[in-house]
Design an enzyme around this catalytic site. Structure first.
Site, PDB file in Angstrom:
ATOM      1  N   PHE A 123       0.840  -1.198   0.000  1.00  0.00           N
ATOM      2  CA  PHE A 123       0.000   0.000   0.000  1.00  0.00           C
ATOM      3  C   PHE A 123       0.876   1.249   0.000  1.00  0.00           C
ATOM      4  CE2 PHE A 123      -2.594  -3.280   2.185  1.00  0.00           C
ATOM      5  CZ  PHE A 123      -3.584  -3.389   1.214  1.00  0.00           C
ATOM      6  N   GLU A 124       0.532   2.186  -0.856  1.00  0.00           N
ATOM      7  CA  GLU A 124       1.336   3.392  -1.032  1.00  0.00           C
ATOM      8  C   GLU A 124       0.751   4.610  -0.319  1.00  0.00           C
ATOM      9  OE1 GLU A 124       4.181   3.082  -2.625  1.00  0.00           O
ATOM     10  OE2 GLU A 124       3.832   1.051  -3.364  1.00  0.00           O
ATOM     11  N   THR A 125      -0.501   4.501   0.132  1.00  0.00           N
ATOM     12  CA  THR A 125      -1.149   5.602   0.836  1.00  0.00           C
ATOM     13  C   THR A 125      -1.836   5.071   2.094  1.00  0.00           C
ATOM     14  OG1 THR A 125      -3.165   5.327  -0.495  1.00  0.00           O
ATOM     15  CG2 THR A 125      -1.539   6.935  -1.278  1.00  0.00           C
TER      16      THR A 125
END
Length: 365
Positions: free
Chosen positions: A135-137
């Site tokens: 997950f990037e956010t």
């Protein structure tokens, strides 16, 4: 787990798609990326999806070639195949409640876990060896999602399951932080030491202190915060110059980084992004494999490291004030952040840049 190499695959390798021939590589773990949506399930395997077919009544598709290739990789070559959930295009933001997260985990398990003829099965009878979170956010209620998958894995003894995550190297990770704060038992974390100030490019060879490259911080996390004290920390690196904006290194420099990282007991090996970039970089995999076989460097001098946001400490690495004799902070060193007691004035020509509540750094103006 012995030292290993894991390579994420998204864009397909020659001659145009991921296949069981990729399992001839000297890698042990291959996460297939990505499942980019879970609530309304969507898979994005780049051009691999071109040879998949729609499943009636579902937003998922069936990949007969992946079904065959996964099985061959596992049974013939002994490889571990994971499904990576998330990626840069994941936009769901997690789940609206813990109940919704548990339901989603049960769905993912039915789609990719042990085979059931009554379930939608993108990989048919093939069963992945576990799941990876990329997950990037910031995401909501993810500990409940991960914990339910862990519970389902623990209840099934048909194979050795793996649960992993891929945090950015700044600690704590903005996206995976709640899961990594002792809430979820992970087997492996693939720390992305690229596209960040704490990436591989910041390593200082021969130095007893590493002001930016922070494998020591993640080793401390593994020993004092991780729910699983035996978790392995992987050195995540780009597989080629075009794989990331920063962090790609080769030769003696990379060998020194690996030797240094091996001095920490939590070190599990190297992760590369991604397999198409690796194929285009002849000799790189062989060089990294050779580096992994070499001795670790002299272990770091022991002092106490305190992780941001916790009172837990462990004796793992050195620390030093990254300032000049005048008290002015030199370029590329820390100049602020919660709990920081060192210098806050950057040397001329640089500006104190805020990365998070925990860390600020003197960057060229």
């Amino acid at each position: 787990m012995s030292l290993c190499i894991g390579v994420k695959t998204h864009t397909a390798s020659p001659p145009g798609r991921w296949s069981s021939k990729d399992c001839l590589l000297t890698v042990q773990i291959i996460p297939l990326a990505f499942m980019v949506s879970v609530i309304n399930p969507v898979l994005n395997f780049a051009n691999q999806g071109d040879v998949c077919t729609a499943i009636s009544g579902s937003t998922l598709f069936y990949c007969s070639q992946l079904e065959a290739d996964i099985t061959t990789c596992q049974k013939t070559y002994g490889k571990t195949i994971l499904l990576s959930i998330g990626g840069a295009t994941y936009t769901e933001g997690g789940f609206s409640s813990t109940a919704a997260a548990v339901t989603a985990a049960n769905n993912v398990w039915s789609w990719f876990g042990p085979y059931s003829s009554s379930a939608v099965r993108p990989f048919g009878t093939a069963v992945v060896d576990g799941f990876d979170f990329d997950f990037e956010t910031t995401v909501s209620n993810m500990p409940a999602f991960a914990t339910q998958l862990r519970t389902l894995m623990n209840a099934n003894t048909s194979k050795q399951w793996i649960l992993s995550a891929a945090p950015q190297c700044p600690y704590p990770d903005a996206a995976d932080g709640p899961m990594l704060a002792g809430a979820v038992s992970f087997d492996v974390i693939w720390v992305q030491f690229y596209n960040n100030y704490c990436g591989v490019q910041s390593f200082v060879a021969g130095s007893s202190t590493q002001n930016n490259f922070n494998f020591a911080t993640w080793d401390t996390w593994a020993k004092t915060v991780s729910r699983n004290p035996n978790v392995k920390v992987m050195l995540g690196i780009p597989a080629n110059t075009g794989a990331a904006g920063s962090g790609y290194e080769t030769g003696t420099f990379l060998a020194n980084v690996i030797a240094y990282s091996k001095s920490f007991s939590s070190f599990g090996g190297v992760m590369m992004w991604d397999i198409s970039q690796l194929y285009a970089n002849s000799g790189f995999l062989d060089a990294v494999t050779s580096d992994l076989g070499k001795p670790a460097s002299v272990p770091p001098t022991t002092t106490t490291v305190t992780l941001p946001g916790t009172t837990l400490t462990t004796m793992t690495t050195t620390s030093a004030s990254p300032t000049t004799t005048s008290g002015v902070v030199s370029e590329w060193n820390q100049c602020g952040g919660s709990g920081w007691t060192g210098g806050t004035v950057c040397v001329a020509g640089t500006t104190c840049t805020v990365y998070s509540v925990w860390y600020s750094q003197c960057n060229p103006s």
